[in-house]
Write an enzyme that holds these catalytic residues in place. Structure first.
Site, PDB file in Angstrom:
ATOM      1  CG  HIS A   1      -7.994  -0.876   5.997  1.00 45.21           C
ATOM      2  ND1 HIS A   1      -8.941  -1.399   5.212  1.00 45.21           N
ATOM      3  CD2 HIS A   1      -7.152  -0.865   5.210  1.00 45.21           C
ATOM      4  CE1 HIS A   1      -8.752  -1.936   3.969  1.00 45.21           C
ATOM      5  NE2 HIS A   1      -7.426  -1.727   3.935  1.00 45.21           N
TER       6      HIS A   1
ATOM      7  CB  THR B   1     -12.394  -0.485   1.417  1.00 48.49           C
ATOM      8  OG1 THR B   1     -11.848  -1.639   0.729  1.00 48.49           O
ATOM      9  CG2 THR B   1     -11.768  -0.134   2.694  1.00 48.49           C
TER      10      THR B   1
ATOM     11  CD  GLN C   1      -8.978  -1.017  -0.873  1.00 49.66           C
ATOM     12  OE1 GLN C   1      -9.821  -0.150  -0.513  1.00 49.66           O
ATOM     13  NE2 GLN C   1      -8.655  -1.767  -0.081  1.00 49.66           N
TER      14      GLN C   1
ATOM     15  CD  GLU D   1      -1.041  -2.184   1.196  1.00 50.03           C
ATOM     16  OE1 GLU D   1       0.017  -2.526   1.298  1.00 50.03           O
ATOM     17  OE2 GLU D   1      -2.075  -3.242   1.509  1.00 50.03           O
TER      18      GLU D   1
ATOM     19  CG  MET E   1       0.007  -2.521  -4.816  1.00 55.63           C
ATOM     20  SD  MET E   1       1.485  -3.480  -4.497  1.00 55.63           S
ATOM     21  CE  MET E   1       1.185  -5.113  -5.455  1.00 55.63           C
TER      22      MET E   1
END
Length: 205
Positions: free
Chosen positions: A15, A18, A27, A90, A93
């Site tokens: 992407h 950001t 993120q 993603e 996390m």
């Protein structure tokens, strides 16, 4: 005589930039909007792909906003619809999200050490194990190889996904430094030939 297998091509795109990228915050599955630079990244990439006449057949995207917004801007240039696929997300996390890697080392030293170890089954609190994410990435690669023979597929995803895909295809250990920077709007091109994915190209186009 049997049918001749046709090569399948998969282009993974990270992407655009950001707000959290600029702020160096992890993120994961949390989201952050594209910056003006990120929007420009996506538009330029779409125009470049069109000008190169790469004849993309279908566009997939992570369902996370930063990737989907990037995909929509690319899709406008290529005049293609976008198909969301959660496997392109993603890695989750967990407690690390919203922190920089340096901050993670300071705030969660034990968890960080286990995360970068060779234990693929260690779960980041609130997040995914490496083994789970390897399965997620592998599932999408297998799907494209089997379901889109002879096609050219573009998938807009995240740094973690592209990094894991590179490790899987190039047989790089998951606890080793990869030595490859996956920047915003970078493109990793793979070709599926004789039942195996191979890296075909990597970098800006």
């Amino acid at each position: 005589m049997g049918k001749t297998e046709q090569e399948t091509k998969l282009y993974l795109v990270r992407h655009g930039e950001t707000v959290w990228n600029v702020e160096d915050k992890m993120q994961g599955v949390k989201d952050s909007p594209l910056t003006e630079k990120g929007i420009d990244h996506a538009r330029k990439l779409g125009k470049t792909l069109k000008n190169l006449s790469m004849e993309i057949n279908k566009i997939y995207s992570s369902d996370l906003g930063r990737a989907f917004d990037t995909a929509k801007l690319i899709g406008e240039s290529l005049e293609l619809d976008i198909y969301k696929d959660e496997r392109l997300r993603e890695r989750n996390m967990g407690i690390f999200e919203g922190y920089s890697w340096d901050s993670v080392k300071d705030h969660f030293p034990e968890e960080f050490a286990k995360t970068v170890s060779d234990d693929n089954d260690y779960r980041i609190p609130g997040g995914d194990t490496k083994a789970e994410y390897i399965e997620q990435v592998s599932s999408f690669l297998d799907y494209v190889g089997k379901e889109h023979e002879g096609k050219k597929i573009l998938a807009v995803t995240h740094r973690g996904f592209i990094g894991f895909a590179l490790r899987i295809v190039l047989s790089i250990p998951f606890n080793a430094r990869m030595g490859i920077i996956v920047g915003n709007a970078v493109l990793a091109g793979f070709v599926f030939r004789k039942g195996k994915w191979m890296l075909d190209r990597f970098g800006d186009i």
